[in-house]
Scaffold this active site. Structure first.
Site, PDB file in Angstrom:
ATOM      1  N   VAL A   1       0.834  46.039 -17.109  1.00  0.00           N
ATOM      2  CA  VAL A   1       1.266  47.191 -16.145  1.00  0.00           C
ATOM      3  C   VAL A   1       0.119  48.334 -16.124  1.00  0.00           C
ATOM      4  O   VAL A   1      -0.098  48.860 -15.066  1.00  0.00           O
ATOM      5  CB  VAL A   1       2.805  47.706 -16.470  1.00  0.00           C
ATOM      6  CG1 VAL A   1       2.855  48.987 -15.726  1.00  0.00           C
ATOM      7  CG2 VAL A   1       3.562  46.575 -16.346  1.00  0.00           C
ATOM      8  N   TYR A   2      -0.229  48.635 -17.188  1.00  0.00           N
ATOM      9  CA  TYR A   2      -1.372  49.729 -17.509  1.00  0.00           C
ATOM     10  C   TYR A   2      -2.629  49.285 -16.763  1.00  0.00           C
ATOM     11  O   TYR A   2      -3.427  50.025 -15.900  1.00  0.00           O
ATOM     12  CB  TYR A   2      -1.663  49.953 -18.993  1.00  0.00           C
ATOM     13  CG  TYR A   2      -2.719  50.872 -19.381  1.00  0.00           C
ATOM     14  CD1 TYR A   2      -2.518  52.193 -19.308  1.00  0.00           C
ATOM     15  CD2 TYR A   2      -3.961  50.493 -19.471  1.00  0.00           C
ATOM     16  CE1 TYR A   2      -3.219  53.028 -19.671  1.00  0.00           C
ATOM     17  CE2 TYR A   2      -5.050  51.225 -19.926  1.00  0.00           C
ATOM     18  CZ  TYR A   2      -4.816  52.665 -19.903  1.00  0.00           C
ATOM     19  OH  TYR A   2      -5.704  53.534 -20.169  1.00  0.00           O
ATOM     20  N   GLY A   3      -2.895  48.037 -16.867  1.00  0.00           N
ATOM     21  CA  GLY A   3      -4.124  47.568 -16.149  1.00  0.00           C
ATOM     22  C   GLY A   3      -4.072  47.611 -14.833  1.00  0.00           C
ATOM     23  O   GLY A   3      -4.853  47.837 -13.959  1.00  0.00           O
TER      24      GLY A   3
ATOM     25  N   LYS B   1      -4.349  51.138 -13.339  1.00  0.00           N
ATOM     26  CA  LYS B   1      -5.610  51.572 -13.365  1.00  0.00           C
ATOM     27  C   LYS B   1      -6.415  50.869 -12.252  1.00  0.00           C
ATOM     28  O   LYS B   1      -7.468  51.507 -11.826  1.00  0.00           O
ATOM     29  CB  LYS B   1      -6.195  51.501 -15.009  1.00  0.00           C
ATOM     30  CG  LYS B   1      -5.592  52.408 -16.032  1.00  0.00           C
ATOM     31  CD  LYS B   1      -6.007  53.643 -15.535  1.00  0.00           C
ATOM     32  CE  LYS B   1      -5.518  54.496 -16.783  1.00  0.00           C
ATOM     33  NZ  LYS B   1      -5.793  56.141 -16.620  1.00  0.00           N
TER      34      LYS B   1
END
Length: 257
Positions: free
Chosen positions: A161-163, A166
């Site tokens: 999710v973070y990737g 970003k």
């Protein structure tokens, strides 16, 4: 006669999110040393106070505002505070972010997804929109840098999710650069590699050994210090990068992606 500069960011009015610790705090101290007047924004007041006092003690000019990137009104008020204090906004560093619990995509909860989206993508969008409006209304031209991650440039199975958020920031950066370039507003991103911040220490605590694993893929065989990432942001925000816009600059020690 050669013009003498007193710093890379001399005379600039700067706004920084995520400025209470890590890369954001390092950037606030660096920008002030390079001649900028800095407004620090983050959620945790005691951290903001500490960094602001460090800057003032060193002879710089800084203030702070408590800001929640997941709250649009809070973001807009924080940017407006910069103009209230010093009359304009020249540059901004959108660095604030949050991390998800490490693990595969199917183990992430809807709440995890919503929180990372609210801070890491929507928060950057809201910040960028407010900053562009402030620059337009005051300084007329300026520059913005958004913090991405090398985790946005390839598969990211532990932080999917973070990737994803970003990677979306990279697209937002490129679109903003194309939109506002004709007005003299440059927008760039930085994609840090493994950096010794509180965020990566939290990842290490949840997944012991992850820092060593990441460093093993780095030709320089070490993690970055937050100050090293801040240096890249400072250059992109400075007039020395006057013909650079729409890029997401890898600051990763040559890590293979």
């Amino acid at each position: 006669m050669t013009e003498i500069s007193t710093g890379l960011l001399a005379g600039k009015i700067a706004f920084i999110t995520g400025a209470g610790r890590g890369i954001g705090a390092a950037a606030a101290r660096l920008f002030a040393r390079e001649g900028a007047t800095v407004l620090l924004a983050a959620r945790t007041e005691h951290e903001l106070k500490t960094v602001t006092q460090q800057i003032r003690t060193a002879g710089g000019t800084a203030d702070y505002v408590v800001c929640d990137l997941a709250d649009g009104d809070s973001v807009r008020a924080a940017v407006a505070r910069t103009v209230e204090l010093w009359g304009r906004l020249d540059i901004a560093f959108n660095n604030g972010a949050t991390i998800q619990p490490p693990g595969p995509l199917d183990e992430a909860t809807e709440a995890d997804f919503d929180q990372v989206y609210a801070v890491n993508l929507k928060g950057v969008w809201q910040s960028l929109a407010a900053e562009v409006a402030a620059i337009r209304a005051t300084a007329k031209t300026g520059a913005v840098v958004n913090t991405s991650s090398i985790g946005s440039l390839h598969s990211n199975p532990e932080l999917p999710v973070y990737g994803a958020m970003k990677r979306a920031v990279n697209s937002l950066t490129e679109s903003a650069a194309a939109t506002y370039g004709p007005e003299g507003i440059r927008v760039n991103g930085i994609a840090p590699g493994t950096t010794l911040t509180e965020m990566i220490q939290a990842w290490e605590s949840a997944s012991p050994g992850v820092i060593n694993s990441l460093v093993a893929d780095c030709p320089l065989r070490r993690a970055a210090r937050p100050e090293e990432i801040a240096e890249a942001a400072a250059w992109l925000l400075s007039d020395r990068a006057s013909y650079v816009t729409g890029v997401t600059l890898r600051v990763d020690g040559g890590t293979w992606v």
